[in-house]
Every structure is written in structure tokens, then in C-alpha cells.
Write an enzyme that holds these catalytic residues in place. Structure first.
Site, PDB file in Angstrom:
ATOM      1  N   ARG A 150      73.570  21.034 -71.936  1.00  0.00           N
ATOM      2  CA  ARG A 150      72.305  20.338 -72.127  1.00  0.00           C
ATOM      3  C   ARG A 150      72.564  19.131 -73.030  1.00  0.00           C
ATOM      4  O   ARG A 150      73.533  19.099 -73.787  1.00  0.00           O
ATOM      5  CB  ARG A 150      71.273  21.260 -72.786  1.00  0.00           C
ATOM      6  CG  ARG A 150      70.920  22.505 -71.980  1.00  0.00           C
ATOM      7  CD  ARG A 150      69.902  23.347 -72.736  1.00  0.00           C
ATOM      8  NE  ARG A 150      69.479  24.530 -71.987  1.00  0.00           N
ATOM      9  CZ  ARG A 150      70.019  25.733 -72.117  1.00  0.00           C
ATOM     10  NH1 ARG A 150      71.018  25.922 -72.980  1.00  0.00           N
ATOM     11  NH2 ARG A 150      69.572  26.757 -71.402  1.00  0.00           N
ATOM     12  N   LYS A 174      70.048  27.155 -76.813  1.00  0.00           N
ATOM     13  CA  LYS A 174      68.670  27.460 -77.174  1.00  0.00           C
ATOM     14  C   LYS A 174      68.577  28.798 -77.889  1.00  0.00           C
ATOM     15  O   LYS A 174      69.341  29.724 -77.616  1.00  0.00           O
ATOM     16  CB  LYS A 174      67.791  27.496 -75.912  1.00  0.00           C
ATOM     17  CG  LYS A 174      67.534  26.133 -75.293  1.00  0.00           C
ATOM     18  CD  LYS A 174      66.580  26.267 -74.118  1.00  0.00           C
ATOM     19  CE  LYS A 174      66.223  24.925 -73.522  1.00  0.00           C
ATOM     20  NZ  LYS A 174      65.283  25.058 -72.373  1.00  0.00           N
ATOM     21  N   HIS A 243      70.591  15.218 -67.466  1.00  0.00           N
ATOM     22  CA  HIS A 243      70.461  16.553 -66.880  1.00  0.00           C
ATOM     23  C   HIS A 243      71.047  16.608 -65.467  1.00  0.00           C
ATOM     24  O   HIS A 243      71.368  17.693 -64.974  1.00  0.00           O
ATOM     25  CB  HIS A 243      68.994  16.972 -66.872  1.00  0.00           C
ATOM     26  CG  HIS A 243      68.783  18.381 -67.343  1.00  0.00           C
ATOM     27  ND1 HIS A 243      69.219  18.842 -68.576  1.00  0.00           N
ATOM     28  CD2 HIS A 243      68.210  19.451 -66.747  1.00  0.00           C
ATOM     29  CE1 HIS A 243      68.914  20.118 -68.707  1.00  0.00           C
ATOM     30  NE2 HIS A 243      68.314  20.515 -67.614  1.00  0.00           N
ATOM     31  N   ARG A 246      74.424  18.151 -65.635  1.00  0.00           N
ATOM     32  CA  ARG A 246      74.344  19.619 -65.781  1.00  0.00           C
ATOM     33  C   ARG A 246      74.021  20.251 -64.424  1.00  0.00           C
ATOM     34  O   ARG A 246      74.623  21.259 -64.036  1.00  0.00           O
ATOM     35  CB  ARG A 246      73.275  19.963 -66.815  1.00  0.00           C
ATOM     36  CG  ARG A 246      73.013  21.454 -67.015  1.00  0.00           C
ATOM     37  CD  ARG A 246      72.107  21.632 -68.224  1.00  0.00           C
ATOM     38  NE  ARG A 246      71.441  22.918 -68.284  1.00  0.00           N
ATOM     39  CZ  ARG A 246      71.955  24.013 -68.849  1.00  0.00           C
ATOM     40  NH1 ARG A 246      73.169  23.975 -69.358  1.00  0.00           N
ATOM     41  NH2 ARG A 246      71.265  25.139 -68.902  1.00  0.00           N
ATOM     42  N   HIS A 269      71.633  30.434 -69.372  1.00  0.00           N
ATOM     43  CA  HIS A 269      70.310  30.875 -68.945  1.00  0.00           C
ATOM     44  C   HIS A 269      70.100  32.339 -69.320  1.00  0.00           C
ATOM     45  O   HIS A 269      70.937  33.186 -69.006  1.00  0.00           O
ATOM     46  CB  HIS A 269      70.147  30.726 -67.428  1.00  0.00           C
ATOM     47  CG  HIS A 269      69.995  29.309 -66.974  1.00  0.00           C
ATOM     48  ND1 HIS A 269      70.192  28.923 -65.656  1.00  0.00           N
ATOM     49  CD2 HIS A 269      69.656  28.188 -67.653  1.00  0.00           C
ATOM     50  CE1 HIS A 269      69.990  27.625 -65.571  1.00  0.00           C
ATOM     51  NE2 HIS A 269      69.657  27.159 -66.755  1.00  0.00           N
ATOM     52  N   TYR A 278      69.533  26.793 -58.217  1.00  0.00           N
ATOM     53  CA  TYR A 278      70.698  26.071 -57.719  1.00  0.00           C
ATOM     54  C   TYR A 278      71.155  26.586 -56.362  1.00  0.00           C
ATOM     55  O   TYR A 278      71.882  25.892 -55.661  1.00  0.00           O
ATOM     56  CB  TYR A 278      71.843  26.149 -58.735  1.00  0.00           C
ATOM     57  CG  TYR A 278      71.501  25.439 -60.009  1.00  0.00           C
ATOM     58  CD1 TYR A 278      71.531  24.056 -60.083  1.00  0.00           C
ATOM     59  CD2 TYR A 278      71.096  26.146 -61.137  1.00  0.00           C
ATOM     60  CE1 TYR A 278      71.184  23.393 -61.240  1.00  0.00           C
ATOM     61  CE2 TYR A 278      70.755  25.489 -62.306  1.00  0.00           C
ATOM     62  CZ  TYR A 278      70.800  24.115 -62.357  1.00  0.00           C
ATOM     63  OH  TYR A 278      70.446  23.475 -63.502  1.00  0.00           O
TER      64      TYR A 278
END
Length: 305
Positions: A150, A174, A243, A246, A269, A278
Site C-alpha cells: 500500500r 493496517k 494502487h 499493488r 488482507h 482479483y
């Protein structure tokens, strides 16, 4: 200041907007956004008193706005403003009901992320750095695409996060979660070239891996600008946002490996459903394989005997 006329919708909206700025400290920009959303409410109510609106009225307004092309995200924001307005009216102007409660907005179809083709990704990186900042840029872009970071993760890296012996990067993601992600050969080479020059740009106490011209941590906005400028110079057809690299990493890795769980881990994730978007990116690739390999597909353009 006298209280507004409870039968005057415009006066009630004005009092609410004043409440937001004077008592709740909202910014002028936020006030403007609320004013725009509430203007839509007054327009669709067509003079009907605010006190007389019911849930079915609000649902009808939402339906009309959606039919006119307003997205689910915009409708959700607008409905939130309406709910807040009615909460204010209940607390301060003796309204009894909030007709916006229980109303849901239609979901907008999810937009699939744009991914570069492998050829486009290679074209983006195919430049010889002409100065120190271009050496830095190449290292940033190679690492982005190599490891699927990210933007905030990239700008938060330090030199110690790169392990050249193992060919990995320690990523602070995150929710304060840390993960270890492989780094490809081209990215490692670009990083070594950058680190050799970085030493002369900054004081020893500066920990950021990627620095600005002034020797300070590079900002996310600057990364975006440099990437878009590089994509234009490399004559890519579409603008390239951080992004997108990514997304390209995830799409190409999944296309080659088929291992959704591994891609999930590398992207950081928490839920595999986030990664499953994806799988849709690879439909065209799968369709080509089907057309070339499936025995029925092979026959589809042949005359029937």
C-alpha cells in the site's frame, strides 16, 4: 436569535447548518456538503412539510435519485446527512419521528481495480535513471510492483525493513500488523542503487527509506505525482496511480500461481473475500486458456458436419 419557523423547511435547514458550524465546529467545506445534500431533500419533498414526511417518502426520493444516476456511495452520504438533520429536529424542534431510519440505499456494483499488463509494468520500469531522484523513483516503483505494498506502507518503510540476504521486506500494515513479503531481484537491485546514494542526502537520524529532495520522508502525494509523471514519460496509455501497482502485483501473481491464500497473505488482507476481487481480473486470461485448450471450445468456429 429567534427560533426558526417549524413550518419553514429552509429556515430549519439554516438553523441546522449554523448548529453544525457554531456548536459542533464543522468546517465550511463540511457545511457546504450538508447544505447540498439537504437541498436535495427539500427539492424532492416539493413543499411538503418536513414533519409530514414518512419512510415511504424517503425511499421514493432515494429511488428517484438512484434512477437519475447517483451512485450508492453518494446516496449513502446523502441519506446520512438527512438522518443527522432529523435527529437535530427531534432534539431541538420537537419533531417526533426520523423518517430516514430503516431506509437503505442500493448497492453500487464494485469497481474492479485497474491492473497493468505485465508488458505495461515492464515498460513503466524501463528507464535509465538520469539523476538521484530518478534512482529513488525506480526503487519505489519496483518495490511497489514487486511486493504489492500500500502507499502508506511504502512511505512508512525504513532501510532496516529491507533484508537483502533473505530478499524480503518487513511491512507495517493496517491495524499495526506486520508481515514479511518477498522482494524480487529487480527491486533489490534498484534498492541497493538508491541506498548507496541516500546516505549523502540526509542526517543520520532520518529513518525513512524514501526521501524527498530536501532529505525528509517523501509524502504519499509526491509518490503519486512522480508515478503519474513517469507513466506519461513512458507513454503508457492510461494514468497510473500507486494502487494500480499493488493491483498489478496481485493480479499477475494470482494469474501465475493460482494460490489465493498466498496472495492474501502477501497483500495483508484480513479476509480472503477482499482478495477474491482479483480473481475477476483474470477472467480474460482464463477465457483464452479455455478457448485454446477445451475440446468443445476448439470446435466452436468449425463448420458442423
Amino acid at each position: 436569535m429567534p427560533p426558526p419557523n417549524p413550518d419553514d423547511p429552509a429556515a430549519l435547514v439554516g438553523a441546522f447548518l449554523a448548529h453544525l458550524t457554531q456548536e459542533r465546529g464543522f468546517s465550511p467545506l463540511t457545511e457546504k456538503s450538508y447544505a447540498r445534500d439537504l437541498a436535495a431533500l427539500l427539492h424532492h419533498s416539493a413543499g411538503k412539510p418536513l414533519r409530514a414526511l414518512h419512510m415511504h417518502d424517503i425511499r421514493h426520493f432515494v429511488f428517484k435519485l438512484h434512477a437519475s444516476g447517483l451512485s450508492g456511495r453518494s446516496l449513502a452520504r446523502m441519506l446520512s446527512a438527512w438522518r443527522s438533520f432529523y435527529r437535530y429536529l427531534i432534539r431541538h424542534h420537537s419533531f417526533s419521528d426520523n423518517p430516514c431510519l430503516g431506509v437503505r440505499v442500493p448497492k453500487s456494483p464494485g469497481n474492479l481495480p485497474h491492473a497493468l499488463s505485465p508488458e505495461e509494468a515492464a515498460k513503466l520500469m524501463a528507464f535509465d535513471p538520469g539523476d538521484l531522484l530518478e534512482v529513488r523513483d525506480r526503487a519505489m516503483f519496483e518495490l511497489f510492483y514487486s511486493s504489492g505494498l500500500r502507499l502508506a506502507e511504502l512511505t512508512g518503510l525504513t532501510p532496516k525493513d529491507i533484508d537483502f540476504a533473505d530478499g524480503t521486506v518487513r511491512v507495517h500494515g493496517k491495524g499495526s500488523k506486520t508481515r514479511i513479503v518477498p522482494v524480487g531481484r529487480f527491486a533489490l537491485q534498484a534498492l541497493q542503487a538508491w541506498l548507496a546514494l541516500r546516505q549523502g542526502m540526509t542526517a543520520q537520524e532520518e529513518n525513512a527509506l524514501f526521501l524527498s529532495r530536501q532529505g525528509k520522508p517523501i509524502s504519499p502525494r509526491a509518490v503519486q505525482y512522480r508515478l503519474q509523471a513517469r507513466a506519461a514519460r513512458q507513454q503508457l496509455d492510461n494514468p497510473v496511480f500507486p494502487h494500480a501497482l499493488r493491483h498489478s502485483f496481485a493480479s499477475h501473481l494470482l494469474q501465475s500461481s493460482g494460490d489465493l491464500r498466498a496472495v492474501q497473505e502477501m497483500l495483508g488482507h484480513a479476509n480472503i473475500s477482499t482478495t477474491q476481487v482479483y480473481t475477476h481480473l483474470d477472467f480474460q486470461h482464463l477465457a483464452k486458456i479455455y478457448d485454446s485448450a477445451h475440446p468443445r471450445a476448439k470446435r466452436k468456429n468449425k463448420p458442423v458436419r
